[in-house]
Scaffold this motif. Structure first.
Motif, mmCIF file in Angstrom:
data_model
loop_
_atom_site.group_PDB
_atom_site.id
_atom_site.type_symbol
_atom_site.label_atom_id
_atom_site.label_comp_id
_atom_site.label_asym_id
_atom_site.label_seq_id
_atom_site.Cartn_x
_atom_site.Cartn_y
_atom_site.Cartn_z
ATOM 1 N N SER A 52 -8.734 -6.070 10.398
ATOM 2 C CA SER A 52 -8.860 -5.517 11.751
ATOM 3 C C SER A 52 -7.511 -5.546 12.449
ATOM 4 O O SER A 52 -6.745 -6.500 12.299
ATOM 5 N N ILE A 53 -7.233 -4.478 13.209
ATOM 6 C CA ILE A 53 -5.981 -4.373 13.966
ATOM 7 C C ILE A 53 -6.291 -3.865 15.373
ATOM 8 O O ILE A 53 -7.415 -3.448 15.649
ATOM 9 N N MET A 54 -5.306 -3.892 16.234
ATOM 10 C CA MET A 54 -5.423 -3.409 17.612
ATOM 11 C C MET A 54 -6.588 -4.062 18.340
ATOM 12 O O MET A 54 -7.412 -3.406 18.981
ATOM 13 N N GLY A 55 -6.676 -5.398 18.201
ATOM 14 C CA GLY A 55 -7.710 -6.147 18.904
ATOM 15 C C GLY A 55 -9.117 -5.872 18.403
ATOM 16 O O GLY A 55 -10.076 -6.059 19.136
ATOM 17 N N GLY A 56 -9.249 -5.403 17.155
ATOM 18 C CA GLY A 56 -10.567 -5.128 16.583
ATOM 19 C C GLY A 56 -11.031 -3.694 16.753
ATOM 20 O O GLY A 56 -12.152 -3.365 16.385
ATOM 21 N N ARG A 57 -10.181 -2.824 17.290
ATOM 22 C CA ARG A 57 -10.566 -1.426 17.495
ATOM 23 C C ARG A 57 -10.548 -0.613 16.207
ATOM 24 O O ARG A 57 -11.230 0.396 16.087
ATOM 25 N N TYR A 58 -9.722 -1.029 15.258
ATOM 26 C CA TYR A 58 -9.568 -0.302 13.997
ATOM 27 C C TYR A 58 -9.535 -1.287 12.840
ATOM 28 O O TYR A 58 -9.241 -2.461 13.020
ATOM 29 N N VAL A 59 -9.798 -0.766 11.647
ATOM 30 C CA VAL A 59 -9.656 -1.540 10.418
ATOM 31 C C VAL A 59 -8.709 -0.764 9.517
ATOM 32 O O VAL A 59 -8.870 0.441 9.312
ATOM 33 N N MET A 60 -7.710 -1.475 9.010
ATOM 34 C CA MET A 60 -6.757 -0.884 8.084
ATOM 35 C C MET A 60 -7.095 -1.395 6.689
ATOM 36 O O MET A 60 -7.373 -2.582 6.513
ATOM 37 N N MET A 61 -7.074 -0.493 5.713
ATOM 38 C CA MET A 61 -7.361 -0.886 4.344
ATOM 39 C C MET A 61 -6.188 -0.485 3.454
ATOM 40 O O MET A 61 -5.766 0.671 3.461
ATOM 41 N N ASP A 62 -5.664 -1.465 2.706
ATOM 42 C CA ASP A 62 -4.623 -1.220 1.708
ATOM 43 C C ASP A 62 -5.254 -1.333 0.333
ATOM 44 O O ASP A 62 -5.946 -2.314 0.043
ATOM 45 N N VAL A 63 -5.011 -0.340 -0.507
ATOM 46 C CA VAL A 63 -5.600 -0.282 -1.839
ATOM 47 C C VAL A 63 -4.491 -0.193 -2.874
ATOM 48 O O VAL A 63 -3.500 0.509 -2.673
ATOM 49 N N SER A 64 -4.675 -0.921 -3.981
ATOM 50 C CA SER A 64 -3.701 -0.894 -5.064
ATOM 51 C C SER A 64 -4.436 -0.968 -6.388
ATOM 52 O O SER A 64 -5.400 -1.726 -6.531
ATOM 53 N N GLY A 65 -4.002 -0.181 -7.354
ATOM 54 C CA GLY A 65 -4.627 -0.196 -8.667
ATOM 55 C C GLY A 65 -3.816 0.603 -9.656
ATOM 56 O O GLY A 65 -2.715 1.059 -9.366
ATOM 57 N N LYS A 66 -4.376 0.782 -10.828
ATOM 58 C CA LYS A 66 -3.746 1.594 -11.865
ATOM 59 C C LYS A 66 -4.709 2.702 -12.263
ATOM 60 O O LYS A 66 -5.914 2.510 -12.271
ATOM 61 N N MET A 67 -4.137 3.853 -12.581
ATOM 62 C CA MET A 67 -4.932 4.990 -13.043
ATOM 63 C C MET A 67 -4.238 5.584 -14.250
ATOM 64 O O MET A 67 -3.012 5.499 -14.357
ATOM 65 N N GLN A 68 -4.992 6.227 -15.110
ATOM 66 C CA GLN A 68 -4.388 6.945 -16.216
ATOM 67 C C GLN A 68 -4.225 8.396 -15.799
ATOM 68 O O GLN A 68 -5.190 9.045 -15.396
ATOM 69 N N MET A 69 -2.986 8.880 -15.873
ATOM 70 C CA MET A 69 -2.663 10.249 -15.464
ATOM 71 C C MET A 69 -1.727 10.855 -16.507
ATOM 72 O O MET A 69 -0.919 10.137 -17.104
ATOM 73 N N PRO A 70 -1.799 12.175 -16.695
ATOM 74 C CA PRO A 70 -0.844 12.803 -17.604
ATOM 75 C C PRO A 70 0.554 12.817 -16.975
ATOM 76 O O PRO A 70 0.707 13.138 -15.800
ATOM 77 N N GLY A 71 1.551 12.432 -17.773
ATOM 78 C CA GLY A 71 2.934 12.467 -17.309
ATOM 79 C C GLY A 71 3.505 13.860 -17.476
ATOM 80 O O GLY A 71 2.810 14.795 -17.885
ATOM 81 N N GLN A 72 4.796 14.031 -17.186
ATOM 82 C CA GLN A 72 5.436 15.345 -17.313
ATOM 83 C C GLN A 72 5.433 15.836 -18.753
ATOM 84 O O GLN A 72 5.452 17.032 -19.002
#
Length: 176
Positions: A52-72
């Motif tokens: 929670s941020i801004m005195g509880g007015r908003y919630v911020m979410m940070d996400v981190s992970g790995k995905m398999q994607m085709p490279g160049q």
């Protein structure tokens, strides 16, 4: 007018509902991106932190992970995924609002939604354009199973029938 603005800036049960999901979460995600409907989903894992941020007015979410994607070179490889969401309840619109950005694009997804208490579910709708001319209607359903489990289902429509393309299951790290 100032009195009305002060009233509209007050926190209510909707803000408390969002902040009740604050904490650290582990997730597993499934994607159905292959055009073959019988192909198994792509799967990966990651972490999410809600705060929670801004005195509880908003919630911020940070996400981190790995995905398999085709490279160049066309070969599939692990890619670091980073994303950030911001959610709140807009007292003027009387709706939940959200935004999403990640390192897989340059657009900002803006969504509006509602909460259904009996099913403990948020439903957000938005429109994205991941490629020029490829406008996509999105419906997200976030279900709160209990204090330590929630899931997100992501549905897309590109002018045809709606199709589920993503499912995320969250488990709280260090249960409440």
């Amino acid at each position: 007018m100032m009195k009305q603005m002060m009233e509209l800036s007050k926190l209510n049960e909707n803000h408390k509902l969002l902040s009740s999901l604050d904490g650290n979460w582990n997730y597993t995600i499934k994607f159905w991106m292959n055009p073959d409907p019988n192909a198994p989903p792509q799967e990966s894992k990651g972490t999410a932190t809600r705060k929670s941020i801004m005195g509880g007015r908003y919630v911020m979410m940070d996400v981190s992970g790995k995905m398999q994607m085709p490279g160049q070179d066309g070969k599939v490889k692990d890619v670091q995924f980073k994303g950030m969401g911001l959610e709140g309840y807009d007292n003027v619109k009387k709706k939940f609002v959200g935004s999403w950005i990640d390192n897989m694009g340059t657009g900002i997804e803006l969504a509006e939604g509602t909460y259904d208490p009996p099913s403990k579910s948020f439903t957000f709708t938005s429109e994205m354009e991941p490629m020029p001319g490829m406008k996509t209607q999105v419906r997200e359903v976030l279900k709160i199973a209990d204090n330590n489990h929630m899931s997100l289902e992501w549905y897309e429509s590109k002018g045809g029938p709606e199709k589920k393309t993503m499912e995320i299951n969250y488990t709280r790290a260090g249960k409440k």
